[in-house]
Design an enzyme around this catalytic site. Structure first.
Site, PDB file in Angstrom:
ATOM      1  N   GLY A   1      19.416  30.280  62.751  1.00 37.68           N
ATOM      2  CA  GLY A   1      18.478  31.207  63.384  1.00 37.68           C
ATOM      3  C   GLY A   1      17.156  31.261  62.649  1.00 37.68           C
ATOM      4  O   GLY A   1      16.087  31.315  63.273  1.00 37.68           O
TER       5      GLY A   1
ATOM      6  N   SER B   1      29.545  26.389  70.643  1.00 40.83           N
ATOM      7  CA  SER B   1      30.101  25.439  69.673  1.00 40.83           C
ATOM      8  C   SER B   1      30.966  24.442  70.423  1.00 40.83           C
ATOM      9  O   SER B   1      31.584  24.782  71.448  1.00 40.83           O
ATOM     10  CB  SER B   1      30.966  26.214  68.669  1.00 40.83           C
ATOM     11  OG  SER B   1      31.854  25.346  68.012  1.00 40.83           O
TER      12      SER B   1
ATOM     13  N   GLY C   1      20.305  30.798  57.965  1.00 32.52           N
ATOM     14  CA  GLY C   1      21.018  29.795  58.748  1.00 32.52           C
ATOM     15  C   GLY C   1      20.160  29.177  59.848  1.00 32.52           C
ATOM     16  O   GLY C   1      18.934  29.081  59.743  1.00 32.52           O
TER      17      GLY C   1
ATOM     18  N   GLY D   1      20.173  37.277  64.742  1.00 33.41           N
ATOM     19  CA  GLY D   1      20.758  36.696  63.530  1.00 33.41           C
ATOM     20  C   GLY D   1      19.844  35.653  62.906  1.00 33.41           C
ATOM     21  O   GLY D   1      20.302  34.597  62.467  1.00 33.41           O
ATOM     22  N   ALA D   2      18.545  35.978  62.848  1.00 25.98           N
ATOM     23  CA  ALA D   2      17.571  34.958  62.442  1.00 25.98           C
ATOM     24  C   ALA D   2      17.133  35.093  60.989  1.00 25.98           C
ATOM     25  O   ALA D   2      16.165  34.473  60.566  1.00 25.98           O
ATOM     26  CB  ALA D   2      16.347  35.022  63.359  1.00 25.98           C
TER      27      ALA D   2
ATOM     28  N   TYR E   1      37.505  32.618  67.533  1.00 29.38           N
ATOM     29  CA  TYR E   1      36.197  31.942  67.544  1.00 29.38           C
ATOM     30  C   TYR E   1      36.084  31.002  68.748  1.00 29.38           C
ATOM     31  O   TYR E   1      35.104  31.059  69.501  1.00 29.38           O
ATOM     32  CB  TYR E   1      36.000  31.155  66.244  1.00 29.38           C
ATOM     33  CG  TYR E   1      34.629  30.490  66.145  1.00 29.38           C
ATOM     34  CD1 TYR E   1      33.490  31.244  65.890  1.00 29.38           C
ATOM     35  CD2 TYR E   1      34.484  29.115  66.319  1.00 29.38           C
ATOM     36  CE1 TYR E   1      32.233  30.644  65.807  1.00 29.38           C
ATOM     37  CE2 TYR E   1      33.243  28.510  66.233  1.00 29.38           C
ATOM     38  CZ  TYR E   1      32.112  29.271  65.977  1.00 29.38           C
ATOM     39  OH  TYR E   1      30.877  28.674  65.899  1.00 29.38           O
TER      40      TYR E   1
HETATM   41  N1  LIG Z   1      26.821  25.873  61.542  1.00 28.67           N
HETATM   42  C1  LIG Z   1      27.552  25.263  62.453  1.00 28.67           C
HETATM   43  O1  LIG Z   1      28.139  24.197  62.206  1.00 28.67           O
HETATM   44  C2  LIG Z   1      27.702  25.815  63.834  1.00 28.67           C
HETATM   45  C3  LIG Z   1      28.431  25.085  64.760  1.00 28.67           C
HETATM   46  C4  LIG Z   1      28.590  25.583  66.023  1.00 28.67           C
HETATM   47  C5  LIG Z   1      28.006  26.775  66.370  1.00 28.67           C
HETATM   48  N2  LIG Z   1      27.309  27.468  65.448  1.00 28.67           N
HETATM   49  C6  LIG Z   1      26.734  28.747  65.843  1.00 28.67           C
HETATM   50  O2  LIG Z   1      25.397  28.825  65.403  1.00 28.67           O
HETATM   51  C7  LIG Z   1      25.042  30.197  65.243  1.00 28.67           C
HETATM   52  C8  LIG Z   1      24.361  30.369  63.895  1.00 28.67           C
HETATM   53  O3  LIG Z   1      25.304  30.075  62.886  1.00 28.67           O
HETATM   54  P1  LIG Z   1      24.889  29.535  61.443  1.00 28.67           P
HETATM   55  O4  LIG Z   1      25.564  28.241  61.261  1.00 28.67           O
HETATM   56  O5  LIG Z   1      23.435  29.645  61.244  1.00 28.67           O
HETATM   57  O6  LIG Z   1      25.684  30.577  60.530  1.00 28.67           O
HETATM   58  P2  LIG Z   1      25.187  31.518  59.340  1.00 28.67           P
HETATM   59  O7  LIG Z   1      24.340  30.781  58.393  1.00 28.67           O
HETATM   60  O8  LIG Z   1      26.445  32.171  58.850  1.00 28.67           O
HETATM   61  O9  LIG Z   1      24.268  32.579  60.099  1.00 28.67           O
HETATM   62  C9  LIG Z   1      24.825  33.499  60.989  1.00 28.67           C
HETATM   63  C10 LIG Z   1      23.748  34.505  61.333  1.00 28.67           C
HETATM   64  O10 LIG Z   1      24.312  35.452  62.254  1.00 28.67           O
HETATM   65  C11 LIG Z   1      23.975  36.739  61.780  1.00 28.67           C
HETATM   66  N3  LIG Z   1      24.927  37.749  62.222  1.00 28.67           N
HETATM   67  C12 LIG Z   1      26.256  37.779  62.020  1.00 28.67           C
HETATM   68  N4  LIG Z   1      26.784  38.891  62.567  1.00 28.67           N
HETATM   69  C13 LIG Z   1      25.741  39.575  63.100  1.00 28.67           C
HETATM   70  C14 LIG Z   1      25.615  40.796  63.802  1.00 28.67           C
HETATM   71  N5  LIG Z   1      26.691  41.561  64.059  1.00 28.67           N
HETATM   72  N6  LIG Z   1      24.407  41.183  64.225  1.00 28.67           N
HETATM   73  C15 LIG Z   1      23.308  40.441  63.975  1.00 28.67           C
HETATM   74  N7  LIG Z   1      23.350  39.275  63.307  1.00 28.67           N
HETATM   75  C16 LIG Z   1      24.559  38.859  62.879  1.00 28.67           C
HETATM   76  C17 LIG Z   1      23.960  36.630  60.266  1.00 28.67           C
HETATM   77  O11 LIG Z   1      23.243  37.708  59.735  1.00 28.67           O
HETATM   78  P3  LIG Z   1      23.596  38.414  58.330  1.00 28.67           P
HETATM   79  O12 LIG Z   1      22.681  37.779  57.334  1.00 28.67           O
HETATM   80  O13 LIG Z   1      23.323  39.864  58.587  1.00 28.67           O
HETATM   81  O14 LIG Z   1      25.047  38.150  58.035  1.00 28.67           O
HETATM   82  C18 LIG Z   1      23.256  35.290  60.102  1.00 28.67           C
HETATM   83  O15 LIG Z   1      21.861  35.438  60.206  1.00 28.67           O
HETATM   84  C19 LIG Z   1      26.342  30.988  65.392  1.00 28.67           C
HETATM   85  O16 LIG Z   1      26.423  31.516  66.704  1.00 28.67           O
HETATM   86  C20 LIG Z   1      27.410  29.939  65.210  1.00 28.67           C
HETATM   87  O17 LIG Z   1      28.634  30.266  65.846  1.00 28.67           O
HETATM   88  C21 LIG Z   1      27.126  27.016  64.180  1.00 28.67           C
END
Ligand SMILES: NC(=O)c1ccc[n+]([C@@H]2O[C@H](COP(=O)([O-])OP(=O)(O)OC[C@H]3O[C@@H](n4cnc5c(N)ncnc54)[C@H](OP(=O)(O)O)[C@@H]3O)[C@@H](O)[C@H]2O)c1
Length: 289
Positions: A30, A141, A28, A24-25, A167
């Site tokens: 990643g 998280s 966001g 998922g890089a 979640y």
């Molecule tokens: N942001 C926060 O506050 C926060 C807090 C706690 C934990 N996290 C964790 O951090 C991680 C990254 O989240 P983020 O904040 O960067 O969110 P984000 O901006 O929504 O990015 C999520 C990423 O995951 C990818 N993804 C989703 N479903 C997928 C799948 N089935 N196969 C491959 N890739 C997939 C998305 O790709 P697409 O472009 O294809 O959709 C996107 O690149 C997640 O595990 C999230 O739960 C984030």
């Protein structure tokens, strides 16, 4: 909590010669993690759903990137990605995730949110494990602390589906996965580490569609995405003990600089972790006990 004095990406070590997979890089946290690890010399493989978008995202950035198709919620895609892997892999970062999405089933019939956040990454890790030389980083998280697991209904078939509950439970499952994985690695005499990273709350698009009051109420406490990614970068590169939980050092672990924190109590239960492993292996049907 053990605080490090304001560790930032400027403190990353040289990673020349190291290979990293980040799921998922393409955007966001990643993408920031990919950019920073490549900047310090790692060969970074982005496992993503939309390869064209990811190629565009890293185009022009300094470093070595490779983009490969991977939908972590789809077990066939996970198997194809792992099956195509050759050579050593220093670092696997299970970052891909979704939050509070409507109930939906994958092609395998699994709950989509659980499959994305936990079940798929479980299978990916299991399939790549004998190639991994350094560590697996699982992005969880703080919300795992409110997670509740039902091992008789891991996949949300009989319980009422609530996007935030799913979640929280998926992120608790990730914490317990790390605990059991580290136990198994240690028992096998492996030097490989399993490490947890919690980004706090970072302003990405993760919660954009969420109606959850918790997320929206806490927005004033949030980290910039660059800061949120620091926990992942720290967990990926610093000499931390196996099954460390790296998260922001601010109150509640919501924002700040990386620190070694404690997961929630349920995330420290070895018996539950062992039973969860077996239940998950049954669910994905592919991993030897
Ligand atoms: N942001 C926060 O506050 C926060 C807090 C706690 C934990 N996290 C964790 O951090 C991680 C990254 O989240 P983020 O904040 O960067 O969110 P984000 O901006 O929504 O990015 C999520 C990423 O995951 C990818 N993804 C989703 N479903 C997928 C799948 N089935 N196969 C491959 N890739 C997939 C998305 O790709 P697409 O472009 O294809 O959709 C996107 O690149 C997640 O595990 C999230 O739960 C984030």
């Amino acid at each position: 909590m053990t605080s490090m004095p304001s560790w930032t990406a400027a403190d990353l070590p040289d990673l020349t010669g190291r290979t990293v997979v980040i799921t998922g890089a393409g955007r966001g946290l990643g993408l920031i993690t990919a950019r920073e690890l490549a900047r310090v010399g790692a060969r970074v493989v982005l496992g993503v759903r939309d390869t064209g978008k990811a190629r565009g995202a890293v185009a022009g950035l300094p470093g070595t990137f490779e983009v490969r198709p991977l939908d972590v919620s789809d077990l066939a895609s996970v198997r194809a990605f792992a099956g195509a892997w050759s050579g050593d892999l220093d670092l696997l970062i299970n970052n891909a995730g979704v939050m509070d999405i409507p109930a939906a089933r994958t092609a395998d019939g699994l709950d989509l949110q659980t499959a994305t956040n936990y079940t798929g990454p479980f299978l990916l890790t299991a399939l790549l494990l004998d190639r991994i030389t350094d560590r697996v980083v699982h992005v969880t998280s703080e919300l795992h602390k409110q997670g509740r697991l039902d091992l008789t209904d891991l996949d949300w078939r009989t319980r009422k589906h609530n996007g935030m509950q799913v979640y929280r439970a998926s992120k608790l499952a990730v914490v317990l996965f790390s605990l059991e994985l580290q136990r198994r690695l240690t028992a096998a005499g492996s030097p490989v580490r399993s490490v947890l990273a919690s980004p706090g709350i970072a302003r990405t698009s993760l919660a954009a569609h969420s109606r959850s009051n918790v997320v929206n109420r806490l927005r004033f406490l949030t980290n910039a995405p660059e800061r949120g990614a620091l926990s992942i970068l720290y967990a990926a590169t610093q000499d931390v003990p196996g099954n460390s939980y790296v998260g922001p050092d601010g109150p509640g672990g919501f924002r700040g600089f990386p620190a070694l924190r404690k997961p929630g109590k349920a995330g420290l239960d070895p018996a539950l972790a062992g039973r969860l492993w077996d239940a998950t292996a049954d669910l994905v049907g592919a991993v030897a006990r």
